[in-house]
Design a protein around this motif. Structure first.
Motif, PDB file in Angstrom:
ATOM      1  N   ILE A 173      37.308  37.889  48.929  1.00  0.00           N
ATOM      2  CA  ILE A 173      38.688  38.004  48.734  1.00  0.00           C
ATOM      3  C   ILE A 173      38.828  38.563  47.292  1.00  0.00           C
ATOM      4  O   ILE A 173      39.755  39.319  46.995  1.00  0.00           O
ATOM      5  CB  ILE A 173      39.359  36.619  48.724  1.00  0.00           C
ATOM      6  CG1 ILE A 173      39.279  36.306  50.149  1.00  0.00           C
ATOM      7  CG2 ILE A 173      40.886  36.635  48.227  1.00  0.00           C
ATOM      8  CD1 ILE A 173      40.158  34.693  50.423  1.00  0.00           C
ATOM      9  N   ARG A 174      38.053  38.008  46.155  1.00  0.00           N
ATOM     10  CA  ARG A 174      38.093  38.673  44.899  1.00  0.00           C
ATOM     11  C   ARG A 174      39.227  38.048  44.063  1.00  0.00           C
ATOM     12  O   ARG A 174      38.900  37.375  43.265  1.00  0.00           O
ATOM     13  CB  ARG A 174      37.895  40.058  44.827  1.00  0.00           C
ATOM     14  CG  ARG A 174      36.491  40.733  45.372  1.00  0.00           C
ATOM     15  CD  ARG A 174      36.652  42.002  44.966  1.00  0.00           C
ATOM     16  NE  ARG A 174      37.686  42.787  45.929  1.00  0.00           N
ATOM     17  CZ  ARG A 174      37.855  44.150  46.179  1.00  0.00           C
ATOM     18  NH1 ARG A 174      37.221  44.764  45.276  1.00  0.00           N
ATOM     19  NH2 ARG A 174      38.816  44.559  46.878  1.00  0.00           N
ATOM     20  N   ILE A 175      40.307  38.352  44.682  1.00  0.00           N
ATOM     21  CA  ILE A 175      41.387  37.740  43.653  1.00  0.00           C
ATOM     22  C   ILE A 175      42.471  37.060  44.789  1.00  0.00           C
ATOM     23  O   ILE A 175      42.780  37.932  45.693  1.00  0.00           O
ATOM     24  CB  ILE A 175      42.095  38.906  43.007  1.00  0.00           C
ATOM     25  CG1 ILE A 175      41.439  39.627  42.278  1.00  0.00           C
ATOM     26  CG2 ILE A 175      43.564  38.542  42.336  1.00  0.00           C
ATOM     27  CD1 ILE A 175      41.912  40.624  41.312  1.00  0.00           C
ATOM     28  N   PHE A 176      42.684  35.833  44.641  1.00  0.00           N
ATOM     29  CA  PHE A 176      43.583  35.142  45.503  1.00  0.00           C
ATOM     30  C   PHE A 176      45.023  35.534  45.390  1.00  0.00           C
ATOM     31  O   PHE A 176      45.372  35.456  44.166  1.00  0.00           O
ATOM     32  CB  PHE A 176      43.430  33.764  45.387  1.00  0.00           C
ATOM     33  CG  PHE A 176      42.233  33.082  46.090  1.00  0.00           C
ATOM     34  CD1 PHE A 176      42.021  32.840  47.345  1.00  0.00           C
ATOM     35  CD2 PHE A 176      40.998  33.122  45.121  1.00  0.00           C
ATOM     36  CE1 PHE A 176      40.768  32.317  47.823  1.00  0.00           C
ATOM     37  CE2 PHE A 176      39.806  32.640  45.621  1.00  0.00           C
ATOM     38  CZ  PHE A 176      39.773  32.136  47.007  1.00  0.00           C
TER      39      PHE A 176
ATOM     40  N   HIS B 287      52.589  35.629  38.779  1.00  0.00           N
ATOM     41  CA  HIS B 287      53.312  36.172  38.006  1.00  0.00           C
ATOM     42  C   HIS B 287      53.010  37.611  37.531  1.00  0.00           C
ATOM     43  O   HIS B 287      53.196  38.151  36.524  1.00  0.00           O
ATOM     44  CB  HIS B 287      54.207  35.615  36.559  1.00  0.00           C
ATOM     45  CG  HIS B 287      54.419  33.982  36.881  1.00  0.00           C
ATOM     46  ND1 HIS B 287      55.486  33.648  37.806  1.00  0.00           N
ATOM     47  CD2 HIS B 287      53.664  32.651  36.570  1.00  0.00           C
ATOM     48  CE1 HIS B 287      55.704  32.182  37.815  1.00  0.00           C
ATOM     49  NE2 HIS B 287      54.588  31.799  37.074  1.00  0.00           N
ATOM     50  N   ASN B 288      52.677  38.231  38.569  1.00  0.00           N
ATOM     51  CA  ASN B 288      52.145  39.637  38.507  1.00  0.00           C
ATOM     52  C   ASN B 288      50.913  39.916  37.374  1.00  0.00           C
ATOM     53  O   ASN B 288      50.533  40.968  36.958  1.00  0.00           O
ATOM     54  CB  ASN B 288      53.382  40.750  38.092  1.00  0.00           C
ATOM     55  CG  ASN B 288      54.352  40.538  38.968  1.00  0.00           C
ATOM     56  OD1 ASN B 288      54.155  40.679  40.123  1.00  0.00           O
ATOM     57  ND2 ASN B 288      55.728  40.561  38.247  1.00  0.00           N
ATOM     58  N   ARG B 289      50.134  38.835  37.058  1.00  0.00           N
ATOM     59  CA  ARG B 289      49.066  38.737  36.308  1.00  0.00           C
ATOM     60  C   ARG B 289      48.029  38.136  36.973  1.00  0.00           C
ATOM     61  O   ARG B 289      47.910  37.328  37.890  1.00  0.00           O
ATOM     62  CB  ARG B 289      49.259  38.166  34.944  1.00  0.00           C
ATOM     63  CG  ARG B 289      50.285  38.540  34.221  1.00  0.00           C
ATOM     64  CD  ARG B 289      50.254  37.934  32.705  1.00  0.00           C
ATOM     65  NE  ARG B 289      50.550  36.589  32.928  1.00  0.00           N
ATOM     66  CZ  ARG B 289      49.830  35.512  32.468  1.00  0.00           C
ATOM     67  NH1 ARG B 289      48.795  36.168  31.827  1.00  0.00           N
ATOM     68  NH2 ARG B 289      49.958  34.362  32.543  1.00  0.00           N
TER      69      ARG B 289
END
Length: 388
Positions: free
Chosen positions: A355-358, A176-178
């Motif tokens: 990837i760091r952030i999926f 959700h964009n976070r």
């Protein structure tokens, strides 16, 4: 049989050679060869040469249509022969589709092994002469979903697992964009033949009693029987869920973590003797000796306030940390800690750092699941049993 004949445009090839444009030469030659090969295939199918009258004819020629084919030298455009009834089909694209499938599998292999999407697109461009978008590579990895899902839901009732190792690690996921933190639950086991196997994976919001209980329920729904021993760290919610979900199962606190917790509470100076005695305790061969050495240590240092906190930790967690002593000596080194599972976590972490952030939870489950499958196949399945 039809003979392959090539009508080369020598001016085009000469110009390409003089300008050192070898890729153009290769492409021109491939187009000529493949077009002629497809023409031969149509002749064989029709059982008649062009303009030949014969009773064995199966159909009639019906011109050509253009179709592109991507190869190592780049993209080429071919003239594909047609027949009136439309039943003729060339084998050229079928043969080269195997190459494309191999390329797709290679791309997936690169992703699983921690190569970034950007690097994958660059490698493919160097190999094929054609650029692929990052979104294409991302969509390609979705082909892993049914494979990983089948693996994660496979039955566990065909083998008994007496020893199970569980741990959780944290990753970053967009939601959700976070960017939020999520827990990855992994379960590894030893069979009665002492073979390692990764048996469980789940991604949840946080590490809690409820989440661990749900994870164990999933394993049991797949047929997992209560093991003899579950080895983990000392997370309170995890301990409680083990007691609730596996009646009659002992819990083994990770020996390495436990000793580290004790040592951290000791003063850095003037603690050599107690450190040696702690080492002596956990090097004992019999359960009687390990308890005797522990009591000697407690008696010797109980009046020293500098060691009070360390001795409190030792006394409180001692019995949970020596449960491995109730099992054969040959298997003890492999079940007294979660070190082997932590090495597996490090392998997952190595890929996760790329990837760091999926982008979402499913992508995390997909990549980590594929990584675990790959590790199982290349590491555990190729090793012999831990003991004879």
């Amino acid at each position: 049989m039809t003979q392959l004949q090539f009508t080369l445009d020598m001016e085009v090839l000469k110009d390409s050679l003089l300008n050192s444009n070898m890729d153009s030469v290769y492409k021109s030659a491939l187009v000529l060869i493949l077009n002629e090969f497809m023409e031969k295939e149509r002749d064989d199918y029709l059982q008649a040469y062009p303009y030949e009258r014969t009773d064995d004819r199966r159909d009639y020629r019906n011109g050509y249509y253009e179709r592109e084919l991507t190869l190592k030298v780049g993209k080429i455009k071919l003239k594909v022969p047609r027949t009136r009834n439309g039943e003729f089909s060339t084998s050229v694209f079928e043969k080269y589709s195997r190459c494309e499938q191999a390329l797709v599998l290679s791309m997936l292999e690169m992703v699983i092994n921690g190569v970034s999407t950007r690097k994958v697109t660059h490698i493919v461009e160097q190999l094929c002469g054609e650029a692929v978008s990052k979104s294409f590579v991302s969509s390609l990895t979705q082909k892993l979903d049914p494979i990983v899902n089948d693996w994660s839901k496979r039955p566990l009732n065909t083998v008994y697992y007496p020893f199970i190792f569980v741990d959780a690690m944290y990753i970053k996921v967009r939601e959700h964009n976070r960017v939020v933190s999520k827990a990855v639950y992994i379960a590894k086991a030893l069979t009665e033949k002492n073979k390692r196997e990764i048996i469980g994976l789940s991604v949840d919001h946080n590490e809690s009693f409820e989440s661990w209980s749900q994870f164990f329920k999933q394993l049991k729904s797949r047929g997992l029987q209560s093991p003899k021993l579950v080895i983990s760290d000392a997370h309170l919610g995890l301990q409680k869920s083990i007691q609730q979900e596996f009646i009659g199962t002992s819990w083994q606190r990770c020996n390495v973590h436990f000793k580290r917790n004790i040592i951290e509470k000791l003063p850095k100076k003037d603690s050599t003797e107690i450190r040696l005695m702690i080492k002596r305790v956990f090097e004992a061969v019999t359960i009687e000796d390990i308890r005797t050495f522990k009591e000697e240590l407690m008696t010797k240092f109980s009046d020293n306030p500098k060691y009070a906190k360390a001795l409190e930790i030792l006394d409180e967690g001692f019995e949970d940390t020596i449960q491995y002593m109730n099992h054969p000596e040959s298997i003890r080194p492999h079940i007294r800690s979660t070190n082997s599972l932590e090495r597996l976590n490090q392998e997952v972490r190595r890929r996760e750092r790329v990837i760091r952030i999926f982008p979402n939870t499913q992508s995390a489950f997909r990549l980590i699941g594929a990584t675990l499958m790959h590790y199982q196949e290349t590491t555990y399945d190729k090793k012999k049993s831990l003991t004879k």
